[in-house]
Design an enzyme around this catalytic site. Structure first.
Site, mmCIF file in Angstrom:
data_model
loop_
_atom_site.group_PDB
_atom_site.id
_atom_site.type_symbol
_atom_site.label_atom_id
_atom_site.label_comp_id
_atom_site.label_asym_id
_atom_site.label_seq_id
_atom_site.Cartn_x
_atom_site.Cartn_y
_atom_site.Cartn_z
ATOM 1 N N ASP A 108 20.417 -5.370 34.892
ATOM 2 C CA ASP A 108 19.794 -4.548 34.190
ATOM 3 C C ASP A 108 19.444 -3.109 34.998
ATOM 4 O OD1 ASP A 108 19.040 -6.792 32.967
ATOM 5 O OD2 ASP A 108 17.006 -6.855 33.498
ATOM 6 N N HIS A 131 21.201 -6.629 38.956
ATOM 7 C CA HIS A 131 20.755 -5.249 38.684
ATOM 8 C C HIS A 131 21.995 -4.198 38.947
ATOM 9 C CE1 HIS A 131 16.952 -7.230 38.701
ATOM 10 N NE2 HIS A 131 16.638 -6.267 38.016
#
Length: 280
Positions: free
Chosen positions: A90, A239
């Site tokens: 992400d 991430h």
């Protein structure tokens, strides 16, 4: 306290510390093959990793309810028991994304990226590279707000649709996979997104790498988190943007060979869920 007693206590403490270090550092045993047939549907979807208090995380029970109440529209993991996993990232793209793409290419692994509209602009070549190398791209809003309970003019018009338009300009198509920031979304929004042709993708394993990147030996603890909570058809949250991410990149490089040795294959989220078209 007698000297012998003091030295005995010191030796006990030292032995305990050495034992803890060995336990913390050595990888866990390889997971055994599942006893359930690969094609057997799962009874429920849920997050395997524990909740982290005071970090504004989505309620894990509510996330599980999203999948239960919105079949085929919201997912935390794959539907059956195949020995496959989906790595997801992400908040990018960011300066760390090219290094992550290099690691994935080295190991011949495809992943799924949920990227923010504001980070797509100015990094068009990285976006095109990820697509060309077989990764799946998804929508993570324009600038990462909590969209739950907001107006459709905001969550769709200003955030998701705006990011879809940026994807259209860069790669000529729009993702069908969406991940809400913080995992926070309501059932009405999930259903409305379905009408727009989008699936809501959450996760079953949260590495909490955004926190562990601040730690000494953070990459080891990210890797260990995956090894501890891995399961069939897991969707693993990491991430590649939003802050320092070098230890995430290092952890991915280390954990992929371990997962392969444990018999896991890597798929993108659309492959995991049997979505035939990842873009509109």
């Amino acid at each position: 306290m007698p000297r012998k007693t003091r030295w005995g206590l010191v030796l006990i403490v030292v032995a305990a510390l050495i034992g803890w270090a060995i336990y913390a550092w050595l990888p866990p045993a390889m997971p055994k093959p599942g006893q359930i047939a690969a094609s057997t549907p799962k009874a429920r979807q849920y997050v395997r990793t524990p909740f982290l208090d005071d970090w504004d995380q989505a309620d894990l029970a509510i996330m599980a309810d999203h999948a239960r109440l919105n079949p085929d529209l919201a997912w935390l993991e794959g539907p059956t028991h195949r020995r496959v996993v989906a790595l997801t990232f992400d908040d990018g793209p960011s300066p760390y994304t090219p290094d992550l793409l290099d690691v994935l290419k080295k190991h011949h692994v495809k992943a799924t990226f949920f990227w923010m509209g504001k980070h797509l602009e100015g990094r068009e070549e990285v976006v095109r590279r990820a697509l060309a190398e077989g990764h799946t791209l998804g929508n993570h809003t324009y600038d990462h707000p909590d969209i739950s309970g907001t107006s459709e003019d905001f969550w769709w018009g200003e955030q998701i649709s705006r990011t879809q338009d940026i994807y259209q300009r860069i790669i000529g198509k729009r993702p069908v996979l969406f991940r809400p920031p913080y995992g926070k979304i309501d059932d009405g929004e999930i259903k409305a997104l379905g009408q727009h042709g989008l699936k809501t993708i959450l996760w079953s394993v949260d590495t909490q790498d955004w926190n562990k990147n601040r730690w000494l030996f953070g990459s080891h603890y990210i890797e260990r988190w995956i090894q501890t909570y891995i399961h069939q058809e897991a969707i693993i949250l990491m991430h590649d943007g939003g802050g320092r991410r070098d230890q995430t990149v290092e952890a991915v490089d280390e954990v992929i060979p371990w997962l392969k040795a444990a018999g896991y294959e890597f798929v993108t989220v659309d492959e995991l869920l049997g979505i035939k078209q990842a873009y509109q």
